[in-house]
Write a protein that holds these residues in place. Structure first.
Motif, PDB file in Angstrom:
ATOM      1  N   PHE A 189       0.827  -1.205   0.000  1.00 32.25           N
ATOM      2  CA  PHE A 189       0.000   0.000   0.000  1.00 32.25           C
ATOM      3  C   PHE A 189       0.863   1.257   0.000  1.00 32.25           C
ATOM      4  CE2 PHE A 189      -2.597  -3.268   2.053  1.00 32.25           C
ATOM      5  CZ  PHE A 189      -3.797  -3.144   1.367  1.00 32.25           C
ATOM      6  N   ALA A 190       0.350   2.281  -0.641  1.00 36.67           N
ATOM      7  CA  ALA A 190       0.984   3.600  -0.602  1.00 36.67           C
ATOM      8  C   ALA A 190      -0.086   4.620  -0.233  1.00 36.67           C
ATOM      9  CB  ALA A 190       1.605   3.947  -1.944  1.00 36.67           C
ATOM     10  N   ALA A 191       0.243   5.514   0.707  1.00 36.00           N
ATOM     11  CA  ALA A 191      -0.696   6.538   1.156  1.00 36.00           C
ATOM     12  C   ALA A 191      -0.151   7.914   0.786  1.00 36.00           C
ATOM     13  CB  ALA A 191      -0.924   6.429   2.657  1.00 36.00           C
ATOM     14  N   PHE A 192      -1.028   8.777   0.304  1.00 38.46           N
ATOM     15  CA  PHE A 192      -0.636  10.113  -0.140  1.00 38.46           C
ATOM     16  C   PHE A 192      -1.511  11.160   0.541  1.00 38.46           C
ATOM     17  CE2 PHE A 192       0.312   7.078  -3.418  1.00 38.46           C
ATOM     18  CZ  PHE A 192       1.548   7.459  -3.919  1.00 38.46           C
ATOM     19  N   HIS A 193      -0.867  12.206   1.015  1.00 39.91           N
ATOM     20  CA  HIS A 193      -1.596  13.363   1.529  1.00 39.91           C
ATOM     21  C   HIS A 193      -1.491  14.470   0.490  1.00 39.91           C
ATOM     22  CE1 HIS A 193      -1.758  12.393   6.120  1.00 39.91           C
ATOM     23  NE2 HIS A 193      -2.374  11.496   5.371  1.00 39.91           N
ATOM     24  N   VAL A 194      -2.640  14.822  -0.076  1.00 37.54           N
ATOM     25  CA  VAL A 194      -2.671  15.798  -1.171  1.00 37.54           C
ATOM     26  C   VAL A 194      -3.837  16.753  -0.952  1.00 37.54           C
ATOM     27  CG1 VAL A 194      -1.663  14.150  -2.793  1.00 37.54           C
ATOM     28  CG2 VAL A 194      -4.147  14.321  -2.596  1.00 37.54           C
ATOM     29  N   LYS A 195      -3.945  17.744  -1.828  1.00 34.43           N
ATOM     30  CA  LYS A 195      -5.100  18.638  -1.790  1.00 34.43           C
ATOM     31  C   LYS A 195      -6.215  18.055  -2.670  1.00 34.43           C
ATOM     32  CE  LYS A 195      -2.343  22.703  -0.715  1.00 34.43           C
ATOM     33  NZ  LYS A 195      -1.860  24.025  -1.155  1.00 34.43           N
ATOM     34  N   ALA A 196      -5.918  17.818  -3.957  1.00 34.87           N
ATOM     35  CA  ALA A 196      -6.867  17.143  -4.869  1.00 34.87           C
ATOM     36  C   ALA A 196      -8.307  17.534  -4.590  1.00 34.87           C
ATOM     37  CB  ALA A 196      -6.697  15.627  -4.766  1.00 34.87           C
ATOM     38  N   GLY A 223      -5.702  18.865   8.761  1.00 35.06           N
ATOM     39  CA  GLY A 223      -4.267  19.006   8.915  1.00 35.06           C
ATOM     40  C   GLY A 223      -3.887  19.603  10.254  1.00 35.06           C
ATOM     41  N   PHE A 224      -2.582  19.667  10.510  1.00 33.22           N
ATOM     42  CA  PHE A 224      -2.102  20.166  11.798  1.00 33.22           C
ATOM     43  C   PHE A 224      -1.444  21.538  11.685  1.00 33.22           C
ATOM     44  CE2 PHE A 224       1.410  17.938   9.906  1.00 33.22           C
ATOM     45  CZ  PHE A 224       2.531  18.681  10.231  1.00 33.22           C
ATOM     46  N   ASP A 225      -1.316  22.077  10.455  1.00 32.59           N
ATOM     47  CA  ASP A 225      -0.792  23.434  10.313  1.00 32.59           C
ATOM     48  C   ASP A 225      -1.467  24.135   9.140  1.00 32.59           C
ATOM     49  OD1 ASP A 225       0.439  22.610   7.946  1.00 32.59           O
ATOM     50  OD2 ASP A 225       2.372  22.256   8.898  1.00 32.59           O
ATOM     51  N   SER A 226      -1.161  25.412   8.990  1.00 29.64           N
ATOM     52  CA  SER A 226      -1.859  26.231   7.999  1.00 29.64           C
ATOM     53  C   SER A 226      -1.479  25.922   6.560  1.00 29.64           C
ATOM     54  CB  SER A 226      -1.590  27.718   8.273  1.00 29.64           C
ATOM     55  OG  SER A 226      -0.193  27.988   8.228  1.00 29.64           O
ATOM     56  N   SER A 227      -0.357  25.222   6.345  1.00 30.16           N
ATOM     57  CA  SER A 227       0.063  24.931   4.972  1.00 30.16           C
ATOM     58  C   SER A 227      -0.895  23.976   4.274  1.00 30.16           C
ATOM     59  CB  SER A 227       1.486  24.346   4.962  1.00 30.16           C
ATOM     60  OG  SER A 227       1.519  23.100   5.640  1.00 30.16           O
ATOM     61  N   MET A 228      -1.462  23.035   5.029  1.00 34.11           N
ATOM     62  CA  MET A 228      -2.463  22.115   4.486  1.00 34.11           C
ATOM     63  C   MET A 228      -3.538  21.888   5.543  1.00 34.11           C
ATOM     64  SD  MET A 228      -0.364  19.227   2.285  1.00 34.11           S
ATOM     65  CE  MET A 228      -1.876  18.436   1.724  1.00 34.11           C
ATOM     66  N   PRO A 229      -4.441  22.851   5.711  1.00 39.31           N
ATOM     67  CA  PRO A 229      -5.473  22.694   6.745  1.00 39.31           C
ATOM     68  C   PRO A 229      -6.455  21.567   6.463  1.00 39.31           C
ATOM     69  CG  PRO A 229      -5.904  24.627   5.376  1.00 39.31           C
ATOM     70  CD  PRO A 229      -4.541  24.131   4.993  1.00 39.31           C
ATOM     71  N   HIS A 230      -6.681  21.301   5.170  1.00 42.75           N
ATOM     72  CA  HIS A 230      -7.580  20.215   4.778  1.00 42.75           C
ATOM     73  C   HIS A 230      -6.827  19.274   3.837  1.00 42.75           C
ATOM     74  CE1 HIS A 230     -10.923  22.367   6.585  1.00 42.75           C
ATOM     75  NE2 HIS A 230     -10.524  23.453   5.946  1.00 42.75           N
ATOM     76  N   ILE A 231      -6.802  18.024   4.204  1.00 39.65           N
ATOM     77  CA  ILE A 231      -6.009  17.029   3.473  1.00 39.65           C
ATOM     78  C   ILE A 231      -6.923  15.943   2.930  1.00 39.65           C
ATOM     79  CG2 ILE A 231      -4.228  15.238   3.713  1.00 39.65           C
ATOM     80  CD1 ILE A 231      -3.031  16.944   5.985  1.00 39.65           C
ATOM     81  N   LYS A 232      -6.657  15.553   1.697  1.00 40.66           N
ATOM     82  CA  LYS A 232      -7.309  14.369   1.147  1.00 40.66           C
ATOM     83  C   LYS A 232      -6.288  13.235   1.187  1.00 40.66           C
ATOM     84  CE  LYS A 232     -10.321  14.911  -2.042  1.00 40.66           C
ATOM     85  NZ  LYS A 232     -11.541  14.490  -1.315  1.00 40.66           N
ATOM     86  N   GLU A 233      -6.630  12.198   1.911  1.00 37.90           N
ATOM     87  CA  GLU A 233      -5.749  11.024   2.034  1.00 37.90           C
ATOM     88  C   GLU A 233      -6.190   9.978   1.022  1.00 37.90           C
ATOM     89  OE1 GLU A 233      -3.987   9.136   5.913  1.00 37.90           O
ATOM     90  OE2 GLU A 233      -5.940   8.186   5.518  1.00 37.90           O
TER      91      GLU A 233
END
Length: 502
Positions: A189-196, A223-233
């Motif tokens: 498996f590979a997991a990615f955190h992106v905006k998408a 997310g845990f900081d302002s750079s990516m507040p909402h993450i699509k996993e």
């Protein structure tokens, strides 16, 4: 004479001291590897962390880790950002363990991890065989390595993690994806955190892995900081061994646009339904109304970025004056193909970086052609190449009515396109071919090459009203505005985002 008997003892003493010194060097080297690097070297010249790695992270599972030892390793390990990052990733990985995507026995890799917080988080949840790579090494958690050339053998890892939007920031997303797939074990498996955050970008992500993997889970994460507040996993599972990526292979046969592309067409600016009496004004103004594809969607998950200018003329005609200055490129670097048969414009392209000149005429097959330089009423065009008109096959050149005629090579544009770009690339095309669009567009549909183009800026040539001569139409072209409108409409109905150009 007795002192002479002591020489063997002196030599032995020196040898013993040298031996002890050598042992000390070995011990110091071993201590450095285990204590500072925290590694046990066993795989491909790389070192995985030893179970005794002692970094303090407040609030994590291991009670033996404390803030004081963290500061001695590095002040960053005790910072608020560091701690919150590790806690965030620990929670992410615990959920992946609960979902069956990760286990304590998983050989794991974190790609393009700038801090190593995800690597340490893996260890904190019990994944002892974890390593991180980044272009900037950060010992003891992260070693040097690049996503475009991951320094591990095929099928090394059970689990690969790519966080912090690293995949979408990559200038070569397809190469990145292929390397992740190559180093992943079958059924891994590979997991990615992106905006998408739109359908187009999501489907582009899926296309990157279509040659090897299936998307098995989509999850929205805070997310845990302002750079990516909402993450699509996004989690993919490697189902196929074929790692020879088809990222740049050609499409075969006819194609149909997917529904998400047809929806984008419906969001485009309206076509000008009524023939403009002053097209030189109306069509030029219409450029301000254009809804560019790259202003509507995220184009990050594409293999390459390509601009094809068919009928480019001079560099400043549209490449330099419009595309490189005005087209919204989302900080992506586009390679430009300038297709221009007129020799008058060839020399200036030699000094342009990132531009490939094709000194031919785009056509429906490979054959010799001729083009004419003709002039409409009131036109006074100076210089060679300043009034390029219709192109015709060499054997049909007798249909031209006066004007200068020149022989040029023509090539099968649709075939070239299919062998140059792929569905994983983001392809923008501008076409200004003096009426040949009525030959080229049907050929693109016939071969399926039209589906390789994401966005088209098309100038349609018809017997338009002349600026110079009120009440007169251009004698250069025999098509009507209605026929042009039908061409634009057929493209949009087929899911092709086309804009009226001037």
């Amino acid at each position: 004479m007795k002192p002479a008997a002591g020489k063997p003892g002196f030599l032995s003493n020196v040898l013993v001291r040298l031996l002890l010194f050598g042992v000390l060097i070995v011990i110091l080297r071993f201590s450095y590897v285990v204590t500072l690097a925290g590694e046990s070297c066993a795989l491909g010249g790389f070192c995985f962390f030893s179970p005794s790695l002692n970094l303090a992270i407040a609030g994590t599972r291991s009670g033996s880790l404390n803030a004081r030892s963290a500061v001695t390793e590095s002040e960053r390990y005790a910072s608020k950002d560091w701690i919150s990052g590790v806690q965030f990733y620990s929670s992410v990985f615990q959920n992946l363990i609960a979902g069956g995507f990760l286990s304590p026995a998983s050989m794991s890799l974190c790609v393009e991890t700038s801090t190593g917080r995800d690597v340490l988080a893996l260890r904190e949840v019990g994944i002892t065989n974890a390593v991180g790579i980044s272009k900037k090494a950060s010992p003891p958690l992260v070693k040097y390595g690049e996503a475009r050339r991951i320094p591990f053998a095929n099928g090394t890892f059970d689990f690969v993690f790519v966080g912090e939007g690293a995949l979408e920031r990559s200038p070569r997303a397809a190469v990145f994806a292929a390397e992740v797939a190559r180093t992943l074990k079958l059924k891994g498996f590979a997991a990615f955190h992106v905006k998408a955050n739109d359908t187009y970008s999501f489907n582009s992500f899926v296309d990157l892995f279509s040659f090897c993997c299936n998307v098995v889970k989509i999850n929205n994460v805070l997310g845990f900081d302002s750079s990516m507040p909402h993450i699509k996993e996004l989690i993919v599972k490697k189902e196929r061994h074929e790692i020879g990526s088809d990222s740049y292979s050609s499409s075969k046969g006819k194609c149909s646009a997917p529904d998400y592309k047809k929806q984008l067409v419906r969001n485009a600016e309206a076509l000008i339904e009524e023939e403009p009496l002053k097209p030189w004004i109306i069509l030029k103004r219409n450029v301000k109304n254009i809804r560019y594809l790259s202003s509507m969607v995220d184009i990050s998950f594409k293999g390459r970025y390509v601009y094809v200018d068919v009928g480019a003329r001079s560099y400043g005609s549209s490449i330099g004056s419009w595309f490189r200055k005005q087209y919204p490129k989302q900080n992506k670097t586009f390679h430009v193909y300038a297709i221009e048969a007129d020799k008058a414009f060839h020399q200036e392209y030699g000094s342009k970086k990132g531009v490939t000149l094709l000194p031919y005429a785009a056509w429906v097959r490979n054959e010799s052609l001729v083009f004419e330089i003709n002039r409409g009423p009131g036109e006074n065009v100076q210089g060679k190449g300043r009034g390029m008109g219709r192109i015709q096959p060499l054997q049909s050149s007798g249909v031209f009515d006066g004007g200068d005629v020149e022989k040029i090579p023509g090539f099968d544009f649709a075939d070239w396109l299919k062998n140059t770009v792929s569905k994983n690339d983001f392809v923008v095309m501008k076409m200004d071919v003096e009426g040949t669009e009525f030959d080229l567009i049907p050929r693109l549909f016939e071969t399926g090459a039209i589906c390789l183009v994401d966005e088209i800026f098309l100038e349609c040539h018809y017997n338009r009203w002349q600026r110079c001569c009120p009440g007169q139409r251009s004698p250069k072209y025999d098509k009507t505005y209605d026929q042009c409108l039908q061409l634009f409409t057929s493209l949009r109905q087929s899911g092709v985002l086309v804009h009226q150009w001037f």
